[in-house]
Design an enzyme around this catalytic site. Sequence first.
Site: not given
Lengths: 376, 415
Positions: A50, A72, A202, A204, A313, A376
């Site tokens: 993602d 992509r 999540e 992190e 994941s 990210y």
Amino acid sequence: MSFAMKTAAPSMVAGSRRSSVRVQAMKYDEELIKTARTIASPGKGIMAMDESNATCGKRLDSIGVENTEPNRLAYRELLLTAPALGNYISGAIMFEETLYQSNKAGKKLTTICQEQGIQVGIKVDKGLVNMSNSNGEQWCQGLDGLDKRCADYYAAGARFAKWRSVVSIPQGPSMIAVRDCAYGLARYAAIAQNAGLVPIVEPEVLLDGEQDIDRTLEVSQAVWAETFKYLADNNVLFEGMLLKPAMVTPGADCKKRASPAQVAEYTLRMLRRRVPPAVPGIMFLSGGQSELEATLNLNEMNKSPNPWHVSFSYARALQNSVLKTWQGKPENVKAAQDSLLARAKANSLAQLGKYDPASEGSQEAAKSLYEKGYKY
Amino acid sequence: AQCTDNWSTCSRTAVTGHHHHISKMQVTHMRSAQCGQRVNRSRTTSVRCQAKFSTQQQIPFAAELIANAGYICQPGRGILASDESNMTTGKRLNAVGIENTESNRRDWRELLYSAPGLGQYISGCIMFDETLYQKSASGQQFTELLMSQGIYPGIKMDTGLQILPGGLGETATQGLDGLLDRAKAYKAQGARFAKWRAVLKIGEQGCPTTMAIHENAHALARYAQICQEAGLVPIVEPEVTLGPGNYTIEETAYWSERFYSHVFRMLNEYGVMLEGILLKPNMCLAGLDAPVCTPKEVAHYTVRTMKRCIPPAVPGIHFLSGGMSEEESTVNLQALQDEYPGSPWALTFSYGRALQSTTLKTWAGKPENVDAAKAVLVSLAKANSLAQQGLYKGPHPVPGGGRIIQAMRIGGAGK
């Protein structure tokens, strides 16, 4: 059975507050529980693909491929069409663009995914932004209009969602950053469940920094305590939720490294102290660990039975070798897919506690994927 | 310009439960030029996230706490709760025609603790303050008598319930003052574990309030923290009490979840080491005026609540009997094992009334009944031991009994 609480009826149950929110079954409860269990099934984990367009661009840049929509698409199609990928992968997290893409033959990527027996997931947050009056930390946006977005994604075939918040140890972390992280995740989880999407939660704890493994444990415990506090307050159905924690490791710049056994010991200690057994699955992020490290650590954690499914994941830890093998060339697609299947299989075995490191041939797999200040 | 925010309200204070570096943090923060400036990222300003006891290496009695907790919640054994205050014990004795004197209380407890073979089924016994210091007729300390049976002595640490403001009859539990000193003294006397009972009332208009939940969760966490500091395993007892009304089992489950989640968030914030506590919750039951739920229903809601709230680090969950009949207490315990075999925590018992009620009636204060009473106690303990292992098939030693209700006692001040 339901019981409505009305203040006008004194013989009714306690209080003037609506306390029955979680007592009666909500519309998607059964489906959420089923989806969560399917994703968290033995030998299976999640392929995270993602990356935002900008981040995907970085990946493509690294192999000299231009960051365009067709490229992509080609890359994501490569990943999703790896033969029998569903043997190892139970869910694939997509970015919004990908959710609505179709391949050249006009077939939706979501359909390709579903035909592989892989649940479709969707990133629903709107990214990280700087948090005012904090220690230079960030918070995660995306609650505005989230209910509608989730409903649209469900209609498009998504069955689970993901929201990534971060906590940075070198920055403190400050109480307001941890609170906001937990709060955002809990509100997102409640909204997603009401729209039929299993939320992956999540928070992190970033790898960046010099902290030792004890400090990472301390911060992780605090972050998860706060997160479960808000999840409970928001009446989130734990049986219909999945977690995506970071493993408990020393910081990237810490001189004192930890063995897989030590990472497993600390990580399991953190989980046992903070995660109630109602949560069906814990899908670890790789966060910059090398492909090999990520697999070894997961394997260690599955050497004895756990009250929850402990799995993966992974994004970078599944895709790195794939990209390097593909190099953007159609003639390399099969080899690239083989590479993906090899990593997926290794992690599947690790989920079962049966991974044998001697089976690794690849040097690439041992390379660290850590990027300081990673976006990210 | 100097930062005028107090360290405890400044938003840049790092996540913390206990402030071991208060003075350093405060001083360093005062030195920074102005709010809005990034606080120094060096180690001196980085406040610990939790009390130093949160990491196992730092808690002084960590290994001992874990070992004692593990012993108490071992398979096939549970706890005998005999920590009734002198006043409450008096009511029980009076009900079978026995006068409430120290000597009679002593006789009653000696009967229980010397029951032959009790230690096969009981791993811990909670005592009241007076009892911890009492001796058997032959001059042996009760603590030694119990240890000779393989039963660890425990001690009630709270000093009773007080009514909270608000007019709803909700309660707070008292006893934090001087708790550390008392805990150390009890440990020296031979206690290995402690207990503190917090009570939440549901089923009445307006109950429970957030105030009651917060107050009780807070006190439990402070008590637990102090006990661990002194080397006693704290039994954390958040009881959603079985009371009048026809509220459903689902409602009990809902409020139990809310209560336990608060309790655990406070335990987390106060750095309590979860591997070194035991939990003593209620089973989920419907109100006294509703039909009695089947063991399967009780097990379904109780296990679901435990799964949602109790992290696996807690080694043992010792359910209270809280008014359930002796037979109900056993069959429900069996049903829990059937519902969740292989649970990460032991699903076991800490029973007071469900072990003592018929035992006391059998004795009725008469020397000639002592052996029979002991036999009743041991048979009840054995039934529950079997149930804990998922092996109970019946018949029950005391079948068909009704609910054993006791009124909530307020203002005892530890007597």
